[in-house]
Structures are given as C-alpha cells and as structure tokens.
Write an enzyme that holds these catalytic residues in place. Structure first.
Site, PDB file in Angstrom:
ATOM      1  N   GLU A 151      -9.761   3.577  -0.664  1.00 36.87           N
ATOM      2  CA  GLU A 151      -9.762   4.088   0.705  1.00 36.87           C
ATOM      3  C   GLU A 151      -8.703   5.166   0.920  1.00 36.87           C
ATOM      4  OE1 GLU A 151      -9.027   0.800   3.281  1.00 36.87           O
ATOM      5  OE2 GLU A 151      -7.064   0.348   2.430  1.00 36.87           O
ATOM      6  N   GLU A 175       0.824  -1.201   0.000  1.00 34.27           N
ATOM      7  CA  GLU A 175       0.000   0.000   0.000  1.00 34.27           C
ATOM      8  C   GLU A 175       0.867   1.263   0.000  1.00 34.27           C
ATOM      9  OE1 GLU A 175      -2.993  -0.346   3.008  1.00 34.27           O
ATOM     10  OE2 GLU A 175      -3.738  -2.235   2.204  1.00 34.27           O
ATOM     11  N   ASN A 234       2.409   3.134   7.181  1.00 32.82           N
ATOM     12  CA  ASN A 234       1.374   2.131   6.977  1.00 32.82           C
ATOM     13  C   ASN A 234       1.123   1.416   8.291  1.00 32.82           C
ATOM     14  OD1 ASN A 234       0.292  -0.718   5.945  1.00 32.82           O
ATOM     15  ND2 ASN A 234       0.006   0.783   4.316  1.00 32.82           N
ATOM     16  N   HIS A 255     -17.960  -9.607   6.716  1.00 37.31           N
ATOM     17  CA  HIS A 255     -16.648  -9.000   6.898  1.00 37.31           C
ATOM     18  C   HIS A 255     -15.948  -9.664   8.063  1.00 37.31           C
ATOM     19  CE1 HIS A 255     -13.861  -5.605   8.247  1.00 37.31           C
ATOM     20  NE2 HIS A 255     -13.397  -6.035   7.093  1.00 37.31           N
ATOM     21  N   HIS A 256     -14.747 -10.182   7.813  1.00 44.24           N
ATOM     22  CA  HIS A 256     -13.897 -10.774   8.840  1.00 44.24           C
ATOM     23  C   HIS A 256     -12.599  -9.985   8.921  1.00 44.24           C
ATOM     24  CE1 HIS A 256     -15.827 -15.065   8.438  1.00 44.24           C
ATOM     25  NE2 HIS A 256     -16.576 -14.223   9.131  1.00 44.24           N
ATOM     26  N   GLU A 257     -12.488  -9.084   9.867  1.00 40.95           N
ATOM     27  CA  GLU A 257     -11.203  -8.448  10.129  1.00 40.95           C
ATOM     28  C   GLU A 257     -10.472  -9.297  11.166  1.00 40.95           C
ATOM     29  OE1 GLU A 257      -7.962  -7.059  10.179  1.00 40.95           O
ATOM     30  OE2 GLU A 257      -9.238  -5.867   8.851  1.00 40.95           O
ATOM     31  N   HIS A 279      -8.247  -8.805   1.856  1.00 39.37           N
ATOM     32  CA  HIS A 279      -7.547  -7.531   1.924  1.00 39.37           C
ATOM     33  C   HIS A 279      -6.328  -7.651   2.839  1.00 39.37           C
ATOM     34  CE1 HIS A 279     -10.489  -4.438   0.178  1.00 39.37           C
ATOM     35  NE2 HIS A 279     -10.877  -5.651  -0.230  1.00 39.37           N
ATOM     36  N   GLU A 280      -5.298  -6.861   2.523  1.00 36.72           N
ATOM     37  CA  GLU A 280      -4.002  -6.893   3.226  1.00 36.72           C
ATOM     38  C   GLU A 280      -3.326  -8.257   3.126  1.00 36.72           C
ATOM     39  OE1 GLU A 280      -6.553  -3.844   4.542  1.00 36.72           O
ATOM     40  OE2 GLU A 280      -6.754  -5.865   5.390  1.00 36.72           O
TER      41      GLU A 280
END
Length: 698
Positions: free
Chosen positions: A506, A170, A192, A411-413, A481-482
C-alpha cells in the site's frame, strides 16, 4: 517422536561459577554466571567469535524488590531435546526442533528466598531464553516496571533498523552502523496514522545486524503471550542493546501472576546470510498447535476490491457525508458518491475473475456502514461489522460466490476501537459463517481506544490473541493488519495465516517503498511469521488509476512475480485490478501457478539489503518455484538447481526483466522463455535495477 537424549542435574547451592552450554553442532557456546553482586549474566559466541559479550539479565518490578541482583544459584539442570514436527502451513513440510537446554534456578535470600528460573535453549542456529516465575509463597501478583535484559554487542555492527515505536512498524528500514542511529533517527520517523516513538536510539525487533567479521545476527522474541511487546534501546557509547517494553496507559509495562513466564528472547546467528532466512528457531520456541482439528485451515490465494481504493481510484465510503451515526443514519436516503467500490455488480466482476483463474477468495473492503467519518474522531462505536451499505447485497454475493466455487473474505476495520470490536465479535463471526466467509482481514488503524493504550501493550497483545482464538471457535482464519509483529504464534494458533506489521505494498501508493525494501523484510519482519505483503502490481504508475497520484511502484513487473516466492505467506494476494491482469496474461500465469504452501525451501544466495534468490518446492507436488530480487542495483544472479531430483529433466519457464528494464524508467519490460534444467544446471540470470525474476519448474 520426541526423544529425550540426555539429562542430568547439577546442584550448586550458593556457587557463582559459570555454567556452560554448547549447541548440538558445537558451533555456539553459552556461558551463564553471577556477578559479584549476584547479577545474572550471560555470554554467547559462535565458532569462537563473540556474538554477545557479558550481558546482564533481570527485571525491575513496581513496589517490591527487583529481580536484578542478590541472587545465588540454587540449581542448574542440563538436558537435550530432538524432535521433528510438521506445521499446518509453512515453508517446510517437516521442521527439526533440536536443542540443548540449561535451566538455572536463582533465589534471593534477602527477599525471603524468592526465586526465579532462567531457561536457555541453544540450537544450531541460535539462542532462546526466558524468565520463569514459579508459583511460590513469596511471589504472587507483581507489576513490571521494566525488563532489563541486555545484549552487549561485540562491535559497531551494520544494522537494518526501524525507529522504536509503541504503535507502528510502518517505517522504511534504515541501513547504517549502530553508531549512526542517533543522527539518523529524526529523518527515520515519518508520519503514520498512529505512532509513539520513545527514544532517540530506540529500535524495533526483529533487528538484523552484520558484524565487521562477517557474522549475521538477528534479535527478536518468540511466543509473545500475556506480556507487552519488546523493543530495544541502544546505549550507543557501549554498544549495548537493552530490552524496552511497551507500557500501558499509566506507564506500567506488565501485570503478571505466578506461575508465569516471559516470552523467549531470541538471537539467531550464522556466518551465512542464507541460514538466517531458513532458521526455524522462533517457531520452535512456540508451543504445538492448540487445535485438535485443523482441517479447516487452508492456504489462500485471493484477489480483492482493495488496490483501487488505496490508489484513490475508488472509495471505501458509500457517500460523502461528514457525519454518520450507526443505527441513526439512513443510508438508503442518502446520495451515493459514485465511486464506492464495494457494490454488488462490481464485486461480482472480481468473483468472476477469481473463478476464471482459479483463485480461492475475494476480499471486499468498504462493504459496511460507517466509513464516512471513521478515522481520527475518537469514536468508540464506528462499525458493527454486520450492516452493509445499500449497494452491497450480502446474501446475493454469498449465493453468487458459492456458485462459482469462490469464498468471500471478510474485512473488519476496528478503527482502533478495541472494546467495540470485542463487544461485536461473536455476532460478527457468526455473520461470517452464515454468509460463507471463512477468513477475515482485521485492521487497527489509528490510535487505540480506550485512550492511552498502545498497539503493542500487554492489553492489546491479549486482545490480538483473543481475536484469533475466538475466530477459531467459528473455524475462521485471521489476517491481522496494524497488529503486533508476529513471534511464531502461527505454530500454536495456525488460523493466524497472515499479518501486516510492516510497510506493505500500500505504501507504493503513498510515495513508494525503497527498492531494497523487500530484500530486507525476509531478514526482519518475516522472521516471526508470514506477511500479507499484497504483491502482484503490474501497473506501476499509480496515476493510471488516479491522475492526482504521481507515486509509482519501486519494482519491475518481474520482481513483483518473484515476491510470491521470496515473501513467504500461506495467504497471497494478486493485488492489482483484473483489467490490468487481462493485459498481461502471459506474466499473470506465474501468479496463477505459484504455490503458497511448501514442502521445502532453499536459499540459493542472499545478502540483506542487496539481493535474495530462493527456491521452494510446492506442497505435495513435483513442482518448484524460484524467485530472485535485487535492490536498486543491477546484478547477475547465480541460480543453481541442485535441489531437483537427480537424473531427471524438467521444464523451467523463466519470467525475467527485459534488457531495457528498470524499476524507475521501464518497469513493465519483461521477457518469458523456457529452458530444460536438471540438478546440474547452473544459470546466470541478469536482474535489472530494482528488478527480479521468477521461475516455474515442472
């Protein structure tokens, strides 16, 4: 049908003479040989121009002799292969997989005859090669100290690069000559949530370059499985790139057991930028799908409770507690902060909007307990992925969404706590099935737990694949993501329908992406697979949602429409708020109409960092969509329509920048017009600074 065109065997014991291989169209030529020290080397040329000069191959291993020198050629085998296959979801209905192959077997007498194989596949659009370690008496378990694959370049190329990092992609892409990397590195490394750079000349892949004599060269990897992610370290005196693997917590870079192999190292090359964008080499180097039933894997167009949190208008957290403990904190006895977006009534508004406009799904972030102190605390147990906040009624929303023919997107963070995610994974996926969720957006924000592991280490590579295959058991699609940048695994595991692994939309709320950002990403990040870029922002001033945030989106409204064509993904979000779209329903029509799965793709014109104009045919329909984007400079796109069936006339609706539009001063200026087009039509379409245009053809 697979067709074995030719095969023959050359036995060349103890001979160091060069082996040569040409691509099917004869434009690319590979040379392989051994140095006087028995070091494997290769060269690559395109139309007689040097792409890769003599470069060494091999690996260093820990506690044992390395695979670097002392080799002899035991055997070399050449063959050709040609097939056509169809991806479950993709940019083309049919993909040709056509290559000539050279497989070289190398042994080391000094190490009791230990041997490896290096397999080269030469396509019309580039080269893939990998190391193979057959099962054998003198090779079992081994630890990689470093892979020493070289890419000796033929000059000081213009490069589109990101700082080499074990944890993130990123960053903003830097455009410079390779000789300037060292001097620009410090400014390129911006803050970051998790980052670990490794060298003042370290670079990430995919690395896009352009030589002074007009060759476009892209270096990446394919089929990254059970191996650590490869970056590149630049020797800026000699213009040699060398592989640099991501280590684990104790510095080791890979644990292997024969029989095994490395990922493919890929070099895509052409004298036309458009050919880079249409290359399917990386997909072709991955295995066919592992799933017998793929009927549950479908493209998704969605809206979601996300952008309002990114801008600061709303929050993920239910309240303002400074400390929470799952299973102990009783949220029903706490006071909500009044800004929590993932509440039942508000989510129903998004469901209504999705249903009215024909969207497939609604993503909701911040629905589950734990968001108050989730980041940066090194907490192993942050989320359980099944316990909602008091104001989020899972069962009622399941019922309501189903009544509107809309799916919910989970959504799973993970908060980087990977062991915690794995211990809850079966329960979390079953919870999704029970409540009507068939896709999940997973996140890995922050440093990885257990401590010392990196986002791109072998251990994490194994985890990402485990999450995908485990999700498949529950018929769930994954948008990670990430996670690590993709390497074509969507062919083998097509429920991987999206990835982030780059600066997405974002960042427009975090200070902004450069105006040229999306003219570069298709040449870099998207080489390995689709990106969940989350386009469609119509309100470009973030302060309209959060007066404390003065950031703005570095594109025009029309360019946001074009991104649905130029940024491929079978998972596309209309990222802005419903109330904003309701003010621009004429422009919003393009987002409603545009396809997300395609029969064919045509690049009309392209230059990395400057502009892209692309046309795509919708899957199974006589509809085409065109997207054109530019960097910070105004230009006129030369749009052709020769991909349309001859002798027929079509109606084209053009969504273009207004005459006074610009990304920084007047981004919402746009104009819509309708014209008739045929395969012979040629259109000169002006593009504003940082702007674009989109065309719907029916």
């Amino acid at each position: 049908m697979k067709r074995l065109l030719s095969a023959f065997l050359l036995v060349a014991c103890c001979v160091a003479n060069a082996q040569q291989l040409a691509s099917p169209d004869q434009n690319l030529e590979l040379k392989f040989g051994l140095s006087p020290k028995g070091e494997p080397t290769y060269e690559l040329s395109y139309k007689k121009k040097a792409v890769i000069k003599t470069s060494k191959l091999g690996l260093e291993v820990k506690g044992a002799p390395s695979f670097l020198d002392g080799f002899q050629i035991d055997k070399s085998e050449k063959s050709s292969f040609d097939e056509t296959w169809s991806p479950v979801l993709g940019e083309q209905k049919n993909i040709r997989n056509h290559y000539n192959e050279l497989l070289v077997t190398l042994s080391q007498k000094a190490v009791n005859g230990r041997y490896i194989r290096i397999r080269f596949r030469l396509f019309n659009d580039g080269l893939g090669f990998r190391y193979e370690f057959p099962e054998q008496k003198n090779l079992n378990h081994f630890v990689i100290k470093e892979e020493k694959t070289q890419f000796a370049l033929a000059g000081d190329h213009k490069a589109f690069w990101l700082p080499g990092d074990y944890d993130t992609q990123e960053y903003s892409t830097v455009t410079s000559n390779l000789s300037e990397v060292r001097g620009k590195m410090k400014d390129a490394v911006t803050p970051n949530a998790s980052q670990t750079t490794f060298s003042p000349t370290g670079l990430q892949t995919p690395l896009m370059m352009k030589s002074k004599d007009g060759l476009y060269i892209n270096i990446h990897e394919a089929s990254l499985i059970n191996y650590s992610c490869m970056s590149l370290n630049l020797d800026d005196k000699n213009m040699i790139l060398e592989s640099w693997l991501t280590p684990d917590a104790i510095g080791d870079k890979g644990y292997l057991q024969a029989a095994t192999q490395s990922p493919w190292r890929t070099i895509v090359v052409s004298d036309k930028a458009a050919d880079i964008l249409t290359s399917r080499l990386i997909l072709n180097l991955n295995e066919p799908t592992k799933y017998k039933d793929v009927s549950w894997i479908k493209p998704v167009k969605y809206v979601g409770v996300w952008w309002e949190m990114i801008t600061g208008k709303s929050t993920w957290a239910y309240n303002d507690l400074e400390s929470v403990q799952l299973g102990i904190t009783d949220y029903s006895k706490t006071k909500p902060n009044g800004k929590h977006a993932a509440n039942t009534a508000h989510v129903k508004e998004y469901i209504d909007f999705a249903s009215k406009h024909g969207f497939d799904a609604v993503l909701v972030e911040g629905w589950n307990e734990g968001w108050e102190d989730w980041f940066g605390k090194s907490k192993d147990y942050v989320f359980d992925f099944v316990t909602p906040y008091p104001d989020f009624d899972v069962q009622e929303l399941h019922r309501y969404a189903a009544s509107k023919n809309v799916k919910m997107m989970m959504h799973h963070e993970t908060s980087g706590s990977v062991r915690n995610y794995e211990r809850h994974m079966d329960k979390a996926y079953q919870f999704m099935v029970d409540n009507g969720y068939n896709s999940v957006k997973s996140g890995y924000v922050g440093d990885i737990l257990p401590r010392g592991e990196f986002h791109y280490s072998q251990w994490m590579i194994d985890h990402y694949l485990y999450a995908i295959t485990k999700a498949a058991e529950y018929k769930i699609m994954v948008n990670a993501h990430e996670a690590v940048r993709p390497t074509g695994l969507s062919r083998t595991y097509p429920n991987l329908i999206g990835n982030e692994a780059a600066r997405g939309t974002e960042y427009e709320s975090f200070g902004g992406n450069n105006a040229d950002h999306t003219t570069i990403l298709p040449f870099t990040r998207l080489m390995g697979g689709p990106m969940d870029y989350t386009p469609g922002i119509f309100q470009t001033k973030i302060s309209a949602y959060n007066p404390e945030n003065n950031s703005f989106v570095h594109t025009t409204l029309a360019k946001q429409l074009a991104l649905y064509v130029t940024m491929y993904s079978p998972l596309q979000m209309a990222a802005d708020l419903p109330e904003t779209y309701n003010k621009f329903l004429d422009a919003f029509q393009f987002i409603k109409d545009v396809a997300v799965d395609w029969d064919d793709t045509y690049v009309i014109e392209a230059e990395p960092g400057d502009y892209i104009t692309m046309a795509r045919k919708a899957k199974g329909k006589n509809e085409w969509f065109v997207g054109g984007i530019s960097d910070e400079n105004a230009r006129t796109a030369n749009v052709t329509f020769d991909y349309l069936p001859k002798g027929k006339t079509y109606t084209a609706t053009i969504y273009a920048d207004g005459k006074d539009a610009s990304y920084d001063k007047n981004p919402q200026s746009y104009a819509i017009r309708t014209i008739k087009v045929t395969s012979k039509t040629k259109l000169q379409q002006p593009i504003a600074p940082g702007g674009g245009f989109a065309i719907s053809i029916k």
